[in-house]
Write an enzyme that holds these catalytic residues in place. Structure first.
Site, mmCIF file in Angstrom:
data_model
loop_
_atom_site.group_PDB
_atom_site.id
_atom_site.type_symbol
_atom_site.label_atom_id
_atom_site.label_comp_id
_atom_site.label_asym_id
_atom_site.label_seq_id
_atom_site.Cartn_x
_atom_site.Cartn_y
_atom_site.Cartn_z
ATOM 1 N N VAL A 294 0.871 -1.178 0.000
ATOM 2 C CA VAL A 294 0.000 0.000 0.000
ATOM 3 C C VAL A 294 0.906 1.225 0.000
ATOM 4 C CG1 VAL A 294 -1.772 1.298 1.252
ATOM 5 C CG2 VAL A 294 -1.920 -1.201 1.140
ATOM 6 N N GLY A 295 1.074 1.764 -1.201
ATOM 7 C CA GLY A 295 1.823 3.006 -1.344
ATOM 8 C C GLY A 295 3.316 2.952 -1.586
ATOM 9 N N CYS A 300 3.381 6.033 -6.919
ATOM 10 C CA CYS A 300 2.277 6.136 -5.950
ATOM 11 C C CYS A 300 2.359 7.441 -5.189
ATOM 12 C CB CYS A 300 2.378 5.026 -4.909
ATOM 13 S SG CYS A 300 2.238 3.404 -5.606
ATOM 14 N N ASP A 333 4.412 -6.302 -3.930
ATOM 15 C CA ASP A 333 4.048 -5.482 -5.089
ATOM 16 C C ASP A 333 4.421 -4.019 -4.885
ATOM 17 O OD1 ASP A 333 2.868 -4.219 -7.223
ATOM 18 O OD2 ASP A 333 0.823 -4.400 -6.450
ATOM 19 N N GLY A 334 5.397 -3.556 -5.667
ATOM 20 C CA GLY A 334 5.729 -2.131 -5.682
ATOM 21 C C GLY A 334 6.936 -1.789 -4.842
ATOM 22 N N GLY A 356 6.730 -2.748 -11.560
ATOM 23 C CA GLY A 356 6.148 -1.827 -12.540
ATOM 24 C C GLY A 356 7.220 -1.023 -13.235
ATOM 25 N N ARG A 381 2.651 5.566 -15.794
ATOM 26 C CA ARG A 381 1.772 6.327 -14.906
ATOM 27 C C ARG A 381 1.079 5.438 -13.883
ATOM 28 N NH1 ARG A 381 -3.147 7.848 -19.105
ATOM 29 N NH2 ARG A 381 -3.976 5.754 -19.341
ATOM 30 N N MET A 383 -1.959 3.975 -11.766
ATOM 31 C CA MET A 383 -3.322 3.714 -12.221
ATOM 32 C C MET A 383 -4.324 4.620 -11.517
ATOM 33 S SD MET A 383 -2.746 1.817 -14.665
ATOM 34 C CE MET A 383 -4.419 2.178 -15.134
ATOM 35 N N ALA A 384 -3.882 5.301 -10.448
ATOM 36 C CA ALA A 384 -4.772 6.260 -9.792
ATOM 37 C C ALA A 384 -4.304 7.695 -10.069
ATOM 38 C CB ALA A 384 -4.807 5.991 -8.297
HETATM 39 P P1 XMP Z 1 6.709 0.117 -8.938
HETATM 40 O O1 XMP Z 1 7.454 0.678 -7.750
HETATM 41 O O2 XMP Z 1 7.249 -1.202 -9.352
HETATM 42 O O3 XMP Z 1 5.224 -0.121 -8.386
HETATM 43 O O4 XMP Z 1 6.641 1.096 -10.043
HETATM 44 C C1 XMP Z 1 4.190 -0.692 -9.146
HETATM 45 C C2 XMP Z 1 2.968 -0.878 -8.265
HETATM 46 O O5 XMP Z 1 2.450 0.391 -7.838
HETATM 47 C C3 XMP Z 1 1.060 0.250 -7.533
HETATM 48 N N1 XMP Z 1 0.328 1.348 -8.200
HETATM 49 C C4 XMP Z 1 -0.125 2.442 -7.577
HETATM 50 N N2 XMP Z 1 -0.124 2.800 -6.277
HETATM 51 N N3 XMP Z 1 -1.186 4.836 -6.843
HETATM 52 C C5 XMP Z 1 -0.667 4.010 -5.907
HETATM 53 O O6 XMP Z 1 -0.670 4.357 -4.714
HETATM 54 C C6 XMP Z 1 -1.232 4.536 -8.168
HETATM 55 O O7 XMP Z 1 -1.695 5.324 -8.992
HETATM 56 C C7 XMP Z 1 -0.689 3.283 -8.557
HETATM 57 N N4 XMP Z 1 -0.584 2.652 -9.752
HETATM 58 C C8 XMP Z 1 0.036 1.466 -9.504
HETATM 59 C C9 XMP Z 1 0.620 -1.101 -8.038
HETATM 60 O O8 XMP Z 1 0.515 -1.947 -6.914
HETATM 61 C C10 XMP Z 1 1.784 -1.491 -8.960
HETATM 62 O O9 XMP Z 1 1.896 -2.879 -9.131
#
Ligand code: XMP
Length: 472
Positions: A294-295, A300, A333-334, A356, A381, A383-384
């Site tokens: 989350v975040g 993000c 994830d992330g 990502g 970009r 997704m939010a």
């Molecule tokens: P990385 O760090 O690999 O992260 O670029 C990819 C992950 O980021 C999440 N994601 C978001 N989180 N706002 C958020 O808070 C967003 O607009 C957003 N878009 C993607 C998602 O879990 C992705 O896999």
């Protein structure tokens, strides 16, 4: 108050190792109860990261791609189907024409489906011929019937033929395509030289029982999400990913229960969560994998806008505790900015890692390429983010329209738009990331991910120690 930490707060302590070569390190991980990956790297379900092309490259490299859900149901299902057709041991439903079809319509089908040949079947799918591009290339007048140009001297195989046997037959007869027919001459499938070559090129590819590449597809929890699940499963999706920014909600838990009730054998990963309780509740609802984060993502702004989130390493550790007892994998994830972050995420208890930004700059991502100051970049970009949210609103209605300033101003974005450097082919990026993981595991003295979990020792570091770690 509990303290949360993330990747750059720690390093892995080097351990006495019996691993003599990094080649002996097995990085196999899991995405869900039933999905094992030789390379535990998964491309994010984002509209600037994963559509069919990325999913194909990821699965060929031994990882997995999750098709994003910001497409119509039909479009997302078509992306899944495209991946499933890419590498086949045997194509079960090859494209066919009837002997009475016109050359023009056969040519049109070849162009639309991007294939160089069609099988010709009569009533009851009886195989009567093969039509290749060569047979029709000089037939400008497309009104003649297929049967006038098709080749009816057929070399065929019986169901059950092995790949090696098929390869011998193809070589012996100097042909590219080997239709599979049963004792009554009814078409049962097709084996192509191209597919055999692809298989040999990608020995670690993630495949289903039929030898087709694995692919996942994302779904939401509102509106017609059950119809979307049905379409994706019938297109061949191997795993559904129920993906919502705040996955620890009644809404998501109910959606998990609903999907598992309707399709009990379907693999379902749910998220995103960042706590022990979040992981536990999704698993109890029936999730076969839990997506954690989350975040932390590079695009993000959730934590900045909402004030909510958990530093990623702590989130992974907490969710892994909930998941380990139940034998369910956790997907970190992330927030992976450097290859070493993957080793840290796995050492913290993850079974695979979703990426990502590191993949958004590759050839296979659907993001737009831009050139600035002589350097190539690709758009990436959240997704939010504002633009992703607005384009989604347009796609949802299916009508192209102008977005007025007032509508744009209403959006509370929790992500940003950015550009990432162009990085070439996804397979090369994955190779580097997997190499980093292998190396990190050998520093920890671990030959497998399970060993990494038991042997890894983290050391907390200071900002000065992190600064020391960076190349100057
Ligand atoms: P990385 O760090 O690999 O992260 O670029 C990819 C992950 O980021 C999440 N994601 C978001 N989180 N706002 C958020 O808070 C967003 O607009 C957003 N878009 C993607 C998602 O879990 C992705 O896999």
């Amino acid at each position: 108050m509990k303290e949360g930490i993330t990747f750059s707060d720690v390093l892995l302590v080097p351990k006495r190792s019996t691993v003599s070569s990094r080649k002996n390190v097995d990085i196999s991980g899991r995405f869900s109860r039933g999905i094992n990956l030789k390379c535990p790297i998964v491309s994010a379900n984002m509209d600037t990261v994963t559509e069919a092309e990325m999913a194909i490259a990821m699965a060929q490299a031994g990882g997995l791609g999750i098709i994003h859900r910001f497409l119509t149901i039909e479009e997302e299902a078509a992306q899944v189907a495209k991946v499933k057709r890419t590498e086949n041991v045997i194509i079960e439903e090859p494209y066919t024409v009837s002997p009475r079809d016109t050359i023009a319509s056969a040519r049109d089908l070849m162009r639309r489906k991007e294939v160089g040949g069609l099988l010709v079947v009569a009533e009851g799918r009886k195989l009567v011929g093969v039509l290749s591009e060569r047979d029709i290339q000089f037939h400008e007048d497309g009104s003649a019937q297929v049967k006038s140009v098709m080749s009816s001297k057929l070399v065929t195989a019986r169901p059950g033929i092995t790949l090696d046997q098929a390869q011998k037959v193809l070589a012996e007869h100097k042909i590219e395509k080997l239709p599979v027919v049963d004792a009554n001459g009814i078409l049962r499938g097709l084996i192509t030289a191209k597919d055999i070559k692809k298989k040999k090129l990608h020995p670690d590819a993630s495949q289903d029982a039929k030898g087709r590449l694995l692919v996942g597809a994302a779904v939401g929890v509102v509106g017609d999400f059950m119809d979307r699940c049905a379409a994706l499963l019938s297109a061949g999706a191997d795993v559904l990913v129920l993906d919502v920014a705040h996955g620890h909600t009644d809404h998501v838990i109910e959606a998990v229960e609903k999907i598992k009730k309707r399709w009990s054998s379907a693999e379902l990963v749910a998220g995103n969560v960042a706590t022990f309780e979040g992981g536990r509740d999704l698993i109890e609802a029936g999730a076969d994998g839990v997506k954690v984060g989350v975040g932390p993502g590079s695009i993000c702004s959730t934590r900045i806008v909402s004030g909510a989130g958990v530093p990623q390493l702590t989130a992974v550790m907490d969710c892994a505790k909930a998941a380990a007892k139940r034998g369910v994998p956790v997907i970190a994830d992330g927030g992976v900015r450097d290859p070493g972050d993957i080793t840290k995420a796995m050492a913290a208890g993850a079974s695979s890692v979703m990426v990502g930004s590191l993949l958004a700059g590759t050839d296979e991502s659907p993001g737009l390429m831009v050139v600035r100051g002589g350097m190539k970049y690709k758009l990436y970009r959240g997704m939010a983010s504002l633009t992703a949210t607005l384009s989604r609103r347009i796609t949802e209605t299916g009508v192209t329209r102008r977005i007025e300033d007032e509508e744009a101003a209403e959006v509370v974005a929790e992500g940003v738009e950015s550009m990432v450097p162009f990085r070439g082919r996804a397979s090369e990026v994955v190779h580097q990331l997997a190499g980093g993981l292998r190396s990190g595991m050998s520093y920890c003295g671990a030959r497998t991910i399970a060993e990494l979990w038991s042997k890894a020792e983290f050391i907390r570091i200071t900002p000065a120690a992190w600064a020391e770690s960076l190349p100057k």
